[in-house]
Design a protein around this motif. Structure first.
Motif, short mmCIF file in Angstrom:
data_model
loop_
_atom_site.label_atom_id
_atom_site.label_comp_id
_atom_site.label_asym_id
_atom_site.label_seq_id
_atom_site.Cartn_x
_atom_site.Cartn_y
_atom_site.Cartn_z
N VAL A 131 -33.59 -16.55 -6.13
CA VAL A 131 -32.61 -15.81 -6.36
C VAL A 131 -32.77 -14.74 -7.27
CG1 VAL A 131 -30.01 -15.88 -7.04
CG2 VAL A 131 -31.16 -17.90 -5.77
N PRO A 132 -32.47 -13.38 -7.04
CA PRO A 132 -32.62 -12.51 -8.00
C PRO A 132 -31.68 -12.61 -8.98
CG PRO A 132 -32.58 -11.35 -5.74
CD PRO A 132 -32.41 -13.00 -5.73
N VAL A 133 -32.33 -12.31 -10.31
CA VAL A 133 -31.32 -12.13 -11.50
C VAL A 133 -31.44 -10.80 -12.41
CG1 VAL A 133 -31.56 -14.63 -11.97
CG2 VAL A 133 -33.12 -13.06 -13.06
N SER A 134 -30.43 -10.40 -12.78
CA SER A 134 -30.37 -9.22 -13.67
C SER A 134 -31.45 -8.99 -14.54
CB SER A 134 -28.90 -9.00 -14.49
OG SER A 134 -28.88 -7.86 -15.06
N GLN A 135 -32.14 -7.72 -14.49
CA GLN A 135 -33.29 -7.34 -15.35
C GLN A 135 -33.00 -6.55 -16.58
OE1 GLN A 135 -36.47 -5.93 -13.20
NE2 GLN A 135 -35.65 -6.82 -11.14
N ASN A 136 -31.64 -6.22 -16.64
CA ASN A 136 -31.37 -5.60 -17.93
C ASN A 136 -29.79 -5.31 -17.96
OD1 ASN A 136 -30.11 -3.40 -16.00
ND2 ASN A 136 -32.11 -2.49 -16.20
N ALA A 137 -29.22 -5.00 -19.15
CA ALA A 137 -27.84 -5.06 -19.47
C ALA A 137 -26.83 -4.28 -18.33
CB ALA A 137 -27.54 -4.56 -20.88
N ALA A 138 -27.54 -3.33 -17.80
CA ALA A 138 -26.73 -2.52 -16.63
C ALA A 138 -26.77 -3.29 -15.34
CB ALA A 138 -27.73 -1.22 -16.29
N GLY A 139 -27.51 -4.40 -15.28
CA GLY A 139 -27.03 -5.41 -13.92
C GLY A 139 -27.98 -5.03 -12.75
N HIS A 140 -29.11 -4.22 -13.09
CA HIS A 140 -30.19 -3.95 -12.20
C HIS A 140 -30.71 -5.20 -11.50
CE1 HIS A 140 -30.44 0.40 -13.84
NE2 HIS A 140 -29.18 0.10 -13.27
N MET A 141 -30.79 -5.30 -10.15
CA MET A 141 -31.43 -6.46 -9.78
C MET A 141 -32.81 -6.12 -9.17
SD MET A 141 -28.94 -8.80 -10.21
CE MET A 141 -29.09 -10.20 -9.17
N LEU A 142 -32.98 -5.03 -8.77
CA LEU A 142 -34.24 -4.49 -8.31
C LEU A 142 -34.80 -3.49 -9.33
CD1 LEU A 142 -36.42 -4.49 -5.84
CD2 LEU A 142 -35.03 -2.63 -4.93
N GLY A 143 -35.92 -3.71 -10.13
CA GLY A 143 -35.96 -2.87 -11.21
C GLY A 143 -37.23 -1.88 -10.72
N HIS A 144 -37.30 -0.93 -11.56
CA HIS A 144 -38.20 0.26 -11.34
C HIS A 144 -39.40 0.34 -12.55
CE1 HIS A 144 -36.34 1.78 -7.74
NE2 HIS A 144 -35.26 1.45 -8.11
N VAL A 145 -40.46 -0.16 -12.36
CA VAL A 145 -41.33 0.04 -13.61
C VAL A 145 -42.07 1.31 -13.69
CG1 VAL A 145 -43.40 -1.18 -14.74
CG2 VAL A 145 -41.56 -2.32 -13.51
N ARG A 146 -41.69 2.31 -14.66
CA ARG A 146 -42.44 3.46 -14.62
C ARG A 146 -42.04 4.20 -15.99
NH1 ARG A 146 -38.50 5.86 -9.91
NH2 ARG A 146 -36.36 5.37 -10.92
N ASP A 147 -42.85 4.86 -16.17
CA ASP A 147 -42.73 5.79 -17.64
C ASP A 147 -41.55 6.53 -17.76
OD1 ASP A 147 -43.32 6.48 -20.24
OD2 ASP A 147 -44.80 8.13 -19.42
N THR A 148 -40.65 6.51 -18.50
CA THR A 148 -39.39 7.45 -18.83
C THR A 148 -39.77 8.26 -20.10
OG1 THR A 148 -38.62 5.79 -20.21
CG2 THR A 148 -38.15 5.48 -17.93
N GLY A 149 -40.87 8.36 -20.63
CA GLY A 149 -41.08 9.11 -21.71
C GLY A 149 -40.89 8.38 -23.02
N ARG A 150 -40.22 7.24 -23.15
CA ARG A 150 -39.74 6.57 -24.17
C ARG A 150 -40.82 5.84 -24.83
NH1 ARG A 150 -34.23 3.99 -22.11
NH2 ARG A 150 -34.06 3.37 -24.23
N THR A 151 -40.89 5.25 -26.15
CA THR A 151 -41.67 4.51 -26.70
C THR A 151 -41.14 3.25 -27.34
OG1 THR A 151 -41.62 5.33 -28.83
CG2 THR A 151 -43.14 6.52 -27.35
N LEU A 152 -42.07 2.19 -27.43
CA LEU A 152 -41.38 0.78 -28.30
C LEU A 152 -40.92 0.99 -29.65
CD1 LEU A 152 -43.81 -1.46 -26.37
CD2 LEU A 152 -41.41 -1.33 -25.88
N SER A 153 -41.10 2.00 -30.23
CA SER A 153 -40.72 2.44 -31.76
C SER A 153 -39.24 2.48 -31.57
CB SER A 153 -41.44 3.59 -32.15
OG SER A 153 -41.13 4.62 -31.40
N ASP A 154 -38.65 2.90 -30.40
CA ASP A 154 -37.11 2.93 -30.23
C ASP A 154 -36.74 1.68 -29.69
OD1 ASP A 154 -34.48 3.02 -29.24
OD2 ASP A 154 -35.11 4.71 -27.66
#
Length: 372
Positions: free
Chosen positions: A114-137
């Motif tokens: 059963v798929p579960v939400s991957q983020n607070a937006a409720g995305h059940m099918l996620g996209h793994v890609r670079d958004t230009g952000r960093t983990l310092s944020d």
């Protein structure tokens, strides 16, 4: 402090205990799809398209796999009772649009759990890609960056990754047996093992609703029904230290984290996965840690590294201690355990006590209504 009776003081045994050097030259953990099995996937894709329904409404019954379903049952058993991971090689994603590849991935996932939400937006099918952000944020998570991700687990029972496009260079994925790491830790520093079972604090990375606590309180290991389960993400354990009400890490905690990282990354322990476009990696987060090296991407948006991701609750998942997911989530084995509760679901629960039409009407606005 966890009761001593819940701490495993002896080495783990069984197929979940393995070393990468023993698997590197064999392919018993690899499933290579036959032309007939690929034809079956494409027939299931056509069946879903005839239904003309939103992707998130597609069930396992809507994605018929007459023979491949049996193979998926075997994979589910390997994930839960075996070494904890399987690599399915070369689904021909280049034949399909992104929507078509997403449908195949979603359909396969429905047969596994059963798929579960991957983020607070409720995305059940996620996209793994670079958004230009960093983990310092602190509002950024690893899958949104191209940074190196040390060995960790995700917030679900099972993780699925399907490769759509590869990076220019880097991005190597590695896996390691958490039970093998546990055994090595027990042999090297038995004085640190009990500390795994203590309450630790994991940053929620700003994915909490207003009024909620911004971190989880949970153990890093639990021993239940004869099975060891682990949860570990050092980056989030350390970034939770930004909250003044989180207890400070002790010297022994840092020694524990250092040793876990050292053991997991050791060449004889880890297995570097030859993950290519079209490959599907499935792993049980309770028994396998995974990592990713930093990668260099292409400049052209249409060429950039891109993977699809599912978080799944297995149809027949393991028993877990009540505090495994943290004190803010339910440990029940039913649909939806693990994952990240969407903010609109929290708002809806609040509205049930004090109805507000706008909150209720807005609950599903963010969810995908696209058709495959």
């Amino acid at each position: 402090m966890t009761s001593e009776t819940n701490v495993l003081h002896r080495p783990c045994t069984g197929p979940a205990v393995w070393k990468g050097m023993d698997l590197a030259d064999c392919d018993e953990w690899v499933l290579r799809l036959s032309p007939a099995q690929i034809d079956e996937l494409e027939a299931a894709l056509r069946a879903v398209r005839r239904l003309d329904v939103p992707l998130l409404k597609v069930s396992g019954g809507d994605f018929p796999l007459p023979t491949l379903a049996g193979e998926l049952e075997r994979i589910a058993d390997v994930l839960e009772n075996g070494r904890g991971f399987v690599l399915v090689k070369r689904i021909p994603v280049e034949r399909y649009s992104q929507a078509g590849a997403s449908t195949i991935f979603w359909g396969l996932g429905q047969h596994l759990g059963v798929p579960v939400s991957q983020n607070a937006a409720g995305h059940m099918l996620g996209h793994v890609r670079d958004t230009g952000r960093t983990l310092s944020d602190f509002a950024t998570r690893g899958y949104q960056t191209r940074q190196m991700l040390p060995f960790h687990t995700d917030g679900s029972d099972v993780l699925g990754l399907l490769g759509l496009r590869a990076a220019r260079s880097g991005g190597r994925i590695s896996v390691v047996s958490s039970a093998a790491v546990y055994n090595a830790l027990l042999a090297r520093r038995p004085d640190l093992v009990e500390r795994l079972y203590r309450t630790h604090f994991l940053d929620r990375r700003e994915e909490h609703a207003p009024g909620e606590r911004p971190y989880y309180a949970l153990p890093l290991a639990s021993w239940s029904a004869g099975r060891l389960s682990m949860r570990y993400n050092r980056r989030y354990l350390e970034s939770a230290q930004r909250f003044p009400d989180v207890p400070r890490l002790e010297r022994a905690d840092v020694e524990l984290f250092d040793l876990i990282d050292e053991l997991a990354g050791a060449p004889e322990m880890r297995l570097d996965v030859d993950f290519e476009v079209g490959d599907l990696l499935l792993l049980n987060n309770h028994v396998v840690l995974h990592s990713r090296t930093e990668y260099e991407d292409f400049d052209e948006p249409e060429l950039k590294r891109h993977m699809l991701r599912l978080w799944l609750t297995p149809h027949q998942g393991r028993a877990l201690t009540p505090d495994f997911w943290g004190d803010l989530q339910s440990p029940d084995a039913g649909p939806g355990r693990g994952g990240i509760t969407p903010r609109d679901v929290i708002a809806h629960r609040t509205a049930q006590a004090r109805p507000d039409r706008a909150a209720i009407d807005g609950c599903d606005q963010h969810r995908s209504k696209g058709k495959p």
